[in-house]
Write a protein that holds these residues in place. Structure first.
Motif, PDB file in Angstrom:
ATOM      1  N   HIS A  58      -6.642   2.701  43.620  1.00 38.29           N
ATOM      2  CA  HIS A  58      -5.728   2.387  44.729  1.00 38.29           C
ATOM      3  C   HIS A  58      -6.477   1.611  45.792  1.00 38.29           C
ATOM      4  O   HIS A  58      -7.709   1.549  45.803  1.00 38.29           O
ATOM      5  CB  HIS A  58      -5.175   3.682  45.330  1.00 38.29           C
ATOM      6  CG  HIS A  58      -6.228   4.559  45.959  1.00 38.29           C
ATOM      7  ND1 HIS A  58      -6.450   4.604  47.314  1.00 38.29           N
ATOM      8  CD2 HIS A  58      -7.143   5.400  45.404  1.00 38.29           C
ATOM      9  CE1 HIS A  58      -7.438   5.446  47.564  1.00 38.29           C
ATOM     10  NE2 HIS A  58      -7.882   5.947  46.423  1.00 38.29           N
ATOM     11  N   LYS A  85       0.054   0.159  49.152  1.00 37.43           N
ATOM     12  CA  LYS A  85       1.194   0.223  50.071  1.00 37.43           C
ATOM     13  C   LYS A  85       2.078  -0.996  49.822  1.00 37.43           C
ATOM     14  O   LYS A  85       1.662  -1.940  49.145  1.00 37.43           O
ATOM     15  CB  LYS A  85       0.689   0.285  51.509  1.00 37.43           C
ATOM     16  CG  LYS A  85      -0.068   1.581  51.808  1.00 37.43           C
ATOM     17  CD  LYS A  85      -0.666   1.595  53.195  1.00 37.43           C
ATOM     18  CE  LYS A  85      -1.451   2.896  53.428  1.00 37.43           C
ATOM     19  NZ  LYS A  85      -2.125   2.920  54.756  1.00 37.43           N
ATOM     20  N   TYR A 117       2.210   7.475  50.814  1.00 33.05           N
ATOM     21  CA  TYR A 117       0.989   6.935  50.204  1.00 33.05           C
ATOM     22  C   TYR A 117      -0.096   8.001  50.013  1.00 33.05           C
ATOM     23  O   TYR A 117      -0.662   8.133  48.928  1.00 33.05           O
ATOM     24  CB  TYR A 117       0.460   5.782  51.050  1.00 33.05           C
ATOM     25  CG  TYR A 117      -0.737   5.069  50.442  1.00 33.05           C
ATOM     26  CD1 TYR A 117      -0.563   4.173  49.389  1.00 33.05           C
ATOM     27  CD2 TYR A 117      -2.018   5.285  50.921  1.00 33.05           C
ATOM     28  CE1 TYR A 117      -1.641   3.509  48.822  1.00 33.05           C
ATOM     29  CE2 TYR A 117      -3.105   4.629  50.367  1.00 33.05           C
ATOM     30  CZ  TYR A 117      -2.914   3.741  49.319  1.00 33.05           C
ATOM     31  OH  TYR A 117      -3.988   3.097  48.772  1.00 33.05           O
TER      32      TYR A 117
END
Length: 296
Positions: A58, A85, A117
């Motif tokens: 991520h 995001k 998130y």
């Protein structure tokens, strides 16, 4: 040369503002797995392809680590799932830079709303499938240690070749993984860094997740707050000054690290070896931001 067969990266010299600097050219290791990304991913680069089936990670939508992991997974035949995001509308409709290249390597992008998130990342970190590996943002993982230890060995050999007892080794920090493991593996050197992706407090907290911060690790403070990956005229000037000196560095990590280092050179004694952290592909999108802001 393929990353799997790389020899020690070369060291060059530049002169800047009356100082001589040695540059460890890790940016030349591999066009997509260059700099500290090659070092952090070294254990995966040398790992048999059958060890994993999928990598999950991520971070930001133009991350250098994202692109390097995507390229690695493409070479290994692994699935790469990446969570970020929500993308800006213009980037989503026309991906460019690192995102465009990562998607071309087969990366599967998963956008998660800002409010969800952190929960989504906690779920990713809890993955239990034996053939799936979770890599924290930027490759900040103990797996990075072996490649950075290899870098320390190359620097130690360079010191011996040049009959130097010690050196100041400079590397910029996002999570501080490279600086932390380099200081641990190279106690005869002073490792100098600065926080690029947050405050010094954040950087220290990230390092302390890996262990006690080594005594030979020095964190420089910026003379002003630079928001991560935002255009600043001082950093653009630094970027061009470095090019004029003979080597291009990236605008997100390299330019602010050099800017801060040069302002504090009077407080640093002994030779300085700067480890080039690569990331030059990302300059394309950063320079576009500078043009959009009217700074270029």
């Amino acid at each position: 040369m393929p990353a799997e067969t790389i020899t020690a990266s070369p060291t060059e010299q530049i002169k800047l503002r009356g100082h001589v600097f040695y540059i460890k050219r890790d940016d030349r290791i591999d066009p997509l797995l260059s700099g500290n990304k090659y070092r952090k991913l070294y254990s995966l680069i040398t790992m048999p392809a059958g060890h994993y089936r999928r990598i999950v990670s991520h971070g930001g939508s133009q991350s250098n680590a994202m692109l390097s992991i995507a390229a690695l997974c493409h070479r290994k035949g692994w699935v790469f799932d990446y969570t970020s995001k929500p993308l800006p509308a213009t980037l989503k409709s026309a991906p460019d830079g690192n995102l465009h290249m990562a998607l071309s390597f087969g990366m599967r992008l998963h956008e998660v709303a800002h409010a969800q998130y952190d929960d989504a990342i906690r779920q990713l970190a809890g993955v239990t499938e034996p053939d799936t590996l979770f890599l924290p943002q930027g490759g900040a993982d103990p797996l990075a240690r072996s490649g950075i230890t290899l870098l320390a060995g190359e620097i130690r050999a360079w010191l011996q070749q040049n009959k130097l007892e010690s050196v100041n080794v400079v590397t910029p920090s996002g999570t501080g993984t490279t600086a932390y493991y380099l200081a641990t593996a190279l106690p005869e050197a002073t490792v100098i860094t600065a926080a690029m992706a947050g405050s010094e407090t954040y950087l220290r907290a990230q390092m302390q997740m890996l262990g006690s911060i080594p005594e030979n690790l020095r964190i420089l403070s910026h003379e002003r707050k630079y928001h991560f990956a935002q255009p600043y005229s001082a950093l653009l000037e630094m970027y061009h000054e470095l090019i004029s000196a003979g080597i291009e560095f990236d605008l997100i990590y390299g330019a602010p690290m050099w800017h801060t280092l040069l302002l504090q050179m009077e407080q640093i004694s002994g030779p300085v070896l700067y480890v080039h952290s690569g990331g030059l592909i990302g300059n394309e999108t950063m320079l576009a931001r500078y043009r959009h802001k009217g700074l270029l």
